[in-house]
Design a protein around this motif. Structure first.
Motif, PDB file in Angstrom:
ATOM      1  N   UNK A   1       0.832  -0.754   0.299  1.00  0.00           N
ATOM      2  CA  UNK A   1       0.192   0.661  -0.352  1.00  0.00           C
ATOM      3  C   UNK A   1       0.707   1.211   0.049  1.00  0.00           C
ATOM      4  N   UNK A   2       1.915   1.197   0.879  1.00  0.00           N
ATOM      5  CA  UNK A   2       2.636   2.186   0.408  1.00  0.00           C
ATOM      6  C   UNK A   2       3.906   2.718  -0.789  1.00  0.00           C
ATOM      7  N   UNK A   3       3.588   1.431  -1.448  1.00  0.00           N
ATOM      8  CA  UNK A   3       4.074   1.824  -2.551  1.00  0.00           C
ATOM      9  C   UNK A   3       3.210   2.608  -3.562  1.00  0.00           C
ATOM     10  N   UNK A   4       2.112   1.779  -3.942  1.00  0.00           N
ATOM     11  CA  UNK A   4       1.149   1.787  -4.730  1.00  0.00           C
ATOM     12  C   UNK A   4       0.793   3.963  -3.893  1.00  0.00           C
ATOM     13  N   UNK A   5       0.109   4.185  -2.842  1.00  0.00           N
ATOM     14  CA  UNK A   5       0.534   5.248  -2.405  1.00  0.00           C
ATOM     15  C   UNK A   5       1.139   6.601  -2.993  1.00  0.00           C
ATOM     16  N   UNK A   6       2.432   5.946  -2.417  1.00  0.00           N
ATOM     17  CA  UNK A   6       3.790   6.579  -2.320  1.00  0.00           C
ATOM     18  C   UNK A   6       3.905   6.861  -3.734  1.00  0.00           C
ATOM     19  N   UNK A   7       3.473   6.168  -4.914  1.00  0.00           N
ATOM     20  CA  UNK A   7       3.524   7.272  -6.615  1.00  0.00           C
ATOM     21  C   UNK A   7       2.980   7.973  -7.074  1.00  0.00           C
ATOM     22  N   UNK A   8       1.712   7.385  -6.957  1.00  0.00           N
ATOM     23  CA  UNK A   8       0.059   8.546  -6.888  1.00  0.00           C
ATOM     24  C   UNK A   8       0.982   9.577  -6.106  1.00  0.00           C
ATOM     25  N   UNK A   9       1.336   9.862  -5.425  1.00  0.00           N
ATOM     26  CA  UNK A   9       1.938  11.623  -4.894  1.00  0.00           C
ATOM     27  C   UNK A   9       3.318  11.992  -5.102  1.00  0.00           C
ATOM     28  N   UNK A  10       3.858  11.359  -6.569  1.00  0.00           N
ATOM     29  CA  UNK A  10       5.332  11.801  -6.563  1.00  0.00           C
ATOM     30  C   UNK A  10       6.376  11.037  -5.851  1.00  0.00           C
TER      31      UNK A  10
END
Length: 380
Positions: free
Chosen positions: A173-182
């Motif tokens: 979940x961290x990778x997914x949300x971090x990628x969306x946030x740049x």
């Protein structure tokens, strides 16, 4: 024996049987000993504070300790199901919970899991439809942390988490949300909960030069990664999940956890939360009752068991319309009733369950919190 006495005896027997069936039996499995006892002890202690009645029905709680051992969790679940329980609260740890889902589903016994990882309910398979989770899903907590990172200028992130379903879910979940946030995850390290040294992992993380590091670990295992990073002179911001939301994190970490940012329930910062928060009254009652009985404040992990009791108290009267406690019809109706709960204030937030969401939290189930001067403070 005369016919009149036989009839009276028969009637009395039927009355006794109905009375016996009218009591709801709830099993509770906690890790009140072993490596995750800091999580399990407040959960076990909370059993005595759970509702004694739901509507017109009495509730009996049967509490067992799995000693933090997933195999013992399986044994405990099988024993409780053999004893005819109508629902089970527990177990304490995510690996333990993952190992008993099939058992609960096959017995058609609703399971209320007070664990951190959303892996116990997602994806919502035919087996997992019998599981309800009494903690915030990872994405609810992680989105608050990632939003703060993004607003603070974090561009690169390191991750260190337990090598189990809790850590795995958090990494995903961290990778997914971090990628969306740049934000780029530039290093990810794993460790075992019982490890006594994390020097190698911390050196690798620091070598990647991340702007911030997120530690994803439950209970006391959340402390060592952070203290090791501080000892190795990591200069950036350290974040924690709600797995670190217990006062022992402050005691064990001392000055080395000063400045930590995490997202967790309002219980950590009760005095700073507005009275208008729908969970404040419920949380205050739980904390006060716990302090009266045990002389200390409970960790939020105990509240996850307490909330499970509140959910059952709300669902049991509806389930009783379909059958007597102790029957498959009652347990099936109890599962269905739990899935229909709407806007139920509890200690951790407000529950609204659906067929697709077996955790039921929204943003009211989290607060951004910082460790300041050795205590929890609302991050403003």
């Amino acid at each position: 024996m005369t016919m009149k006495r036989k009839i009276c005896a028969l009637v009395a027997g039927v009355c006794l049987a109905v009375t016996a069936q009218a009591q709801v039996k709830v099993g509770v499995v906690t890790s009140s000993s072993g490596p995750i006892a800091l999580v399990g002890i407040p959960q076990k202690n909370s059993v005595d504070l759970l509702p004694a009645k739901a509507g017109d029905l009495d509730i009996q709680y049967i509490s067992l300790d799995d000693a933090s051992n997933p195999t013992a969790s399986v044994t405990a679940f099988k024993k409780l199901i053999g004893d005819g329980v109508d629902a089970i609260i527990g177990p304490s740890g995510t690996p333990n919970a993952m190992g008993v889902i099939q058992i609960a589903a096959e017995a058609q016994v609703p399971m209320l899991a007070p664990v951190g990882s959303s892996a116990v309910i997602l994806p919502l398979t035919e087996q997992k439809k019998w599981v309800f989770k009494t903690t915030q899903n990872d994405d609810i907590i992680a989105s608050a942390l990632i939003d703060h990172m993004a607003s603070s200028g974090v561009k690169t992130l390191g991750f260190v988490g337990t090598a189990d379903p809790f850590g795995e879910s958090w990494l995903n979940v961290t990778r997914e949300l971090a990628e969306k946030a740049g934000i780029k995850v530039v290093a990810a390290e794993r460790f075992q909960r019982q490890d006594t040294s994390l020097t190698a992992q911390s050196i690798k993380l620091i070598a990647a030069r991340p702007d911030a590091i997120l530690v994803a670990a439950p209970g006391s295992s959340s402390v060592l990664p952070q203290t090791t990073l501080v000892d190795q002179k990591y200069p950036g911001q350290i974040y924690q999940t709600h797995g670190a939301a217990l006062n022992d994190f402050l005691k064990l970490g001392g000055k080395k956890v000063e400045g930590t940012i995490l997202a967790a329930s309002l219980m950590l910062v009760m005095d700073e939360v507005p009275d208008s928060h729908p969970s404040k009254t419920v949380a205050r009652k739980y904390i006060d009752d716990y302090k009266t009985k045990y002389g200390s404040e409970p960790a939020t992990f105990g509240a996850n068991v307490y909330d499970a009791g509140l959910l059952l108290q709300a669902a049991i009267p509806e389930a009783a319309k379909a059958g007597q406690p102790g029957t498959v019809a009652f347990r099936q109706a109890l599962r269905d009733a739990l899935e229909q709960i709407k806007d139920l204030p509890a200690t951790q937030g407000v529950y609204t369950m659906t067929a697709e969401d077996h955790s039921g939290f929204d943003e009211r189930g989290r607060e951004l919190i910082v460790v300041k001067d050795g205590t929890w403070r609302l991050l403003k």
